[in-house]
Write a protein that holds these residues in place. Structure first.
Motif, short mmCIF file in Angstrom:
data_model
loop_
_atom_site.label_atom_id
_atom_site.label_comp_id
_atom_site.label_asym_id
_atom_site.label_seq_id
_atom_site.Cartn_x
_atom_site.Cartn_y
_atom_site.Cartn_z
N UNK B 230 41.68 38.34 46.77
CA UNK B 230 41.75 39.95 47.63
C UNK B 230 41.78 41.06 46.75
N UNK B 231 42.44 40.71 45.55
CA UNK B 231 42.76 42.06 44.56
C UNK B 231 41.60 41.73 43.33
N UNK B 232 41.17 40.79 42.95
CA UNK B 232 40.35 40.70 41.73
C UNK B 232 39.21 39.75 41.98
N UNK B 233 38.17 39.76 41.00
CA UNK B 233 37.09 38.90 41.27
C UNK B 233 37.50 37.49 40.20
N UNK B 234 37.30 36.34 40.43
CA UNK B 234 37.60 35.21 39.59
C UNK B 234 36.46 35.55 38.46
N UNK B 235 37.10 35.07 37.18
CA UNK B 235 36.04 35.06 36.20
C UNK B 235 35.31 33.62 36.23
N UNK B 236 35.82 32.66 37.11
CA UNK B 236 34.99 31.57 37.34
C UNK B 236 35.76 30.83 38.72
N UNK B 237 34.48 30.50 39.44
CA UNK B 237 35.02 29.89 40.79
C UNK B 237 33.83 28.85 40.83
N UNK B 238 34.53 27.59 41.75
CA UNK B 238 33.65 26.39 42.09
C UNK B 238 32.91 26.64 43.05
N UNK B 258 50.92 40.90 44.18
CA UNK B 258 50.58 42.41 43.01
C UNK B 258 51.31 42.23 41.75
N UNK B 259 52.46 41.66 41.68
CA UNK B 259 52.78 41.54 40.23
C UNK B 259 52.11 40.59 39.35
N UNK B 260 51.39 39.57 39.95
CA UNK B 260 50.74 38.74 39.27
C UNK B 260 49.48 39.38 38.94
N UNK B 261 48.94 40.25 39.63
CA UNK B 261 47.56 40.93 39.32
C UNK B 261 47.82 42.06 38.23
N UNK B 262 49.08 42.46 38.27
CA UNK B 262 49.24 43.35 37.29
C UNK B 262 49.33 42.77 35.70
N UNK B 263 50.09 41.50 35.84
CA UNK B 263 50.20 40.90 34.78
C UNK B 263 48.97 40.53 34.12
N UNK B 264 48.03 39.88 34.98
CA UNK B 264 46.88 39.39 34.72
C UNK B 264 45.80 40.40 34.01
N UNK B 265 45.99 41.77 34.76
CA UNK B 265 45.12 42.83 34.15
C UNK B 265 45.61 43.23 32.74
N UNK B 266 47.07 43.52 32.89
CA UNK B 266 47.62 44.34 31.79
C UNK B 266 47.35 43.36 30.58
N UNK B 267 47.42 42.08 30.69
CA UNK B 267 47.37 40.96 29.50
C UNK B 267 45.77 40.89 29.37
N UNK B 268 44.86 41.04 29.90
CA UNK B 268 43.64 40.82 30.13
C UNK B 268 43.12 39.57 29.99
N UNK B 269 43.93 38.81 31.16
CA UNK B 269 43.59 37.56 31.26
C UNK B 269 42.72 37.44 32.56
N UNK B 270 42.70 36.41 33.50
CA UNK B 270 41.98 36.17 34.35
C UNK B 270 42.30 35.22 35.39
N UNK B 271 41.35 35.23 36.83
CA UNK B 271 41.69 34.18 37.64
C UNK B 271 40.42 33.09 37.74
#
Lengths: 336, 336
Positions: B230-238, B258-271
């Motif tokens: 609901x916060x971000x598009x996955x970089x990969x989805x089955x 929300x904290x997880x999304x912040x960490x994910x975006x700040x670190x340039x990671x992904x879902x």
């Protein structure tokens, strides 16, 4: 191939070819010994370096060595990893072992890891859960009518596959020695080990000796299968008749019995023999402390308590917790 | 008692009493945060310091962090140990948790260890084997009709017992942080973590930041319960619809999203979002490699493979293997 080591038999004088593996003496079936330079292998799946937890037991400081937190759930990973890395280096394509317990599971896992086919010989009566676990690890399961027949089948298969043969293969003990360095800092004054094939017992003893540590070696056995009793009187023995709970201590006769007695006497240690009532008591206590071990491991704890009652100073003793209780999670509740 | 810390709510502004524990915000039920000096606790049962195994995957050097070799079989031991040592220091006499999985088992074991009574609330439909394990650890099992009802019962019990509340309790994350120092030497460039409550995800992220390491944070979720979508598009989805195998990723909504999304975006990671077919594939591969993990952990491996396919340079990535497959040994065979 560079010539490094040879296996030989102390009983009948057999000497093997250079760099050729024999799982037991081909002449008299005894356990073998190594001469020459032993191969060195590393940890490949995180085996070893298990936690040592300091505990205060009845006023004594002792250490619980959590061998059950090895990758496949038991100390056997040390010996299996070493043996199967050797098998790989000797170009074997398959491994065989006769064990439905910890050694079988470990052999299946490390074989799969190393690209070897594994054949595990187990009695028909082995629990369904164990078979499921072995299948999940891609093992070929070969069923025998009895435990003795399983050994014969494994011996037969050893003509084409690497037979891990943990009760007789000397490389298995080499693998075990890695534990000594991990408890060196404790300067253990005594070590308590559930013992059937004596691979952990002798591996620990030889390993500690190599780094200059003399610790009293205590072997704990089940009352139905106390193979050392023919050589020595126990310093403590339970009153019951059964020790079925200690399924990791099932060997009635160990090819390494004489070496174990030598280690035990040289180190001024002793033999402790326990029944199911006491094993159950130990299991209850260990789970209560948060150690989710298999019943066999509980023998270590009771042995410690009995040593204290016999006025041993058990400060800085190390107690081996050998196998993971999660493999038995449906059975533990019935026992407790 | 010396005043050290306070819990507060970022959502509604609630601020707790000094040194008083709240498992969630008593006003708006959100997860809380800590201000002040956090208590320090040690490992009590050997939790932490799990092996990191270097693996070569498709030409990349990555590290498998074997969190499933923690004492009760999962990474949860870090957060539970910290939380329940806090509970002890605050003089609680009992602990409660709503989980039939890894957190419930860990809570039961550490409670027993610390002399706390444990009450574990689980749905009636939880597997018999899990109930047996909880009973063996002296837990009182309270059965609920649904998963949601289990939470309500636990919240209710939190008036008299320490509610571990792993999805909202900030001390749980404090406990998780110990993992950062253990992977410091690797200088991880990325970390891949199966994530539902985000305790390991945020604990690793905050812990690494505290020691000056910036790693890309990748969260892996099941397709049925991908709360971050609901916060971000996955970089990969089955492509599939089901993710029932990942029973460790069951939370449909995480208070820490929300904290997880912040960490994910700040670190340039992904879902990365996976279905059962892919989880099954990962499980097969990990067991074949000798890693006897639970299905949830298999999501890490597939995520790694998909990142490679997406042209990520995954050298020095750390992949978390979160739970022990031995707890499921009868089920794994059916899956594979």
């Amino acid at each position: 191939m560079f010539k490094m080591w040879k296996l030989f038999c102390k009983k009948c004088g057999f000497e093997g070819e250079e760099d050729k593996y024999y799982p037991f003496c081909p002449v008299c079936k005894s356990s073998l010994y190594i001469k020459g330079e032993k191969p060195k292998f590393n940890s490949i799946l995180g085996e070893g370096n298990t936690p040592s937890v300091k505990e205060n037991i009845n006023g004594y400081e002792v250490y619980f060595k959590m061998e059950y937190l090895n990758p496949t759930g038991s100390f056997k990973d040390r010996g299996v990893s070493y043996s199967l890395q050797l098998a790989s280096s000797l170009k074997y394509k398959c491994a065989v072992e006769d064990s439905s317990g910890n050694t079988g599971i470990s052999t299946a896992a490390y074989s799969s890891r190393l690209g070897l086919k594994s054949k595990i010989v187990i009695p028909k009566t082995a629990p369904q859960g164990k078979k499921a676990l072995l299948k999940s690890l891609n093992a070929e399961i070969i069923e025998s009518n009895t435990r003795d027949e399983a050994s014969l089948i494994a011996e037969d298969l050893s003509r084409s596959c690497f037979y891990v043969s943990h009760a007789r293969n000397p490389f298995f003990i080499e693998g075990m020695k890695s534990i000594a360095k991990e408890i060196e800092k404790i300067k253990p004054r005594g070590v308590i080990i559930p013992s059937s094939s004596f691979s952990l017992f002798l591996g620990t003893y030889y390993g500690l000796k190599e780094i200059g540590i003399n610790a009293k070696m205590f072997a704990v056995q089940g009352i139905e299968t106390a193979s050392l009793k023919e050589f020595i009187d126990p310093i403590y023995e339970s009153k019951g008749k059964e020790s079925k709970l200690a399924d990791g201590l099932a060997l009635k006769k160990s090819p390494r019995g004489e070496d174990a007695i030598k280690a035990l006497k040289e180190s001024n240690g002793g033999l402790i023999v326990l029944d199911d009532d006491e094993i159950k008591l130990g299991l209850k206590k260990l789970w209560q402390m948060g150690y989710m071990v298999e019943p066999t491991s509980a023998t270590s704890y009771i042995a410690l308590i009995r040593l204290i009652e016999l006025n041993y100073d058990v400060n800085d003793y190390v107690l081996m917790l050998t196998g993971n209780g999660l493999k038995f999670y449906d059975l533990i509740e019935k026992i407790l």
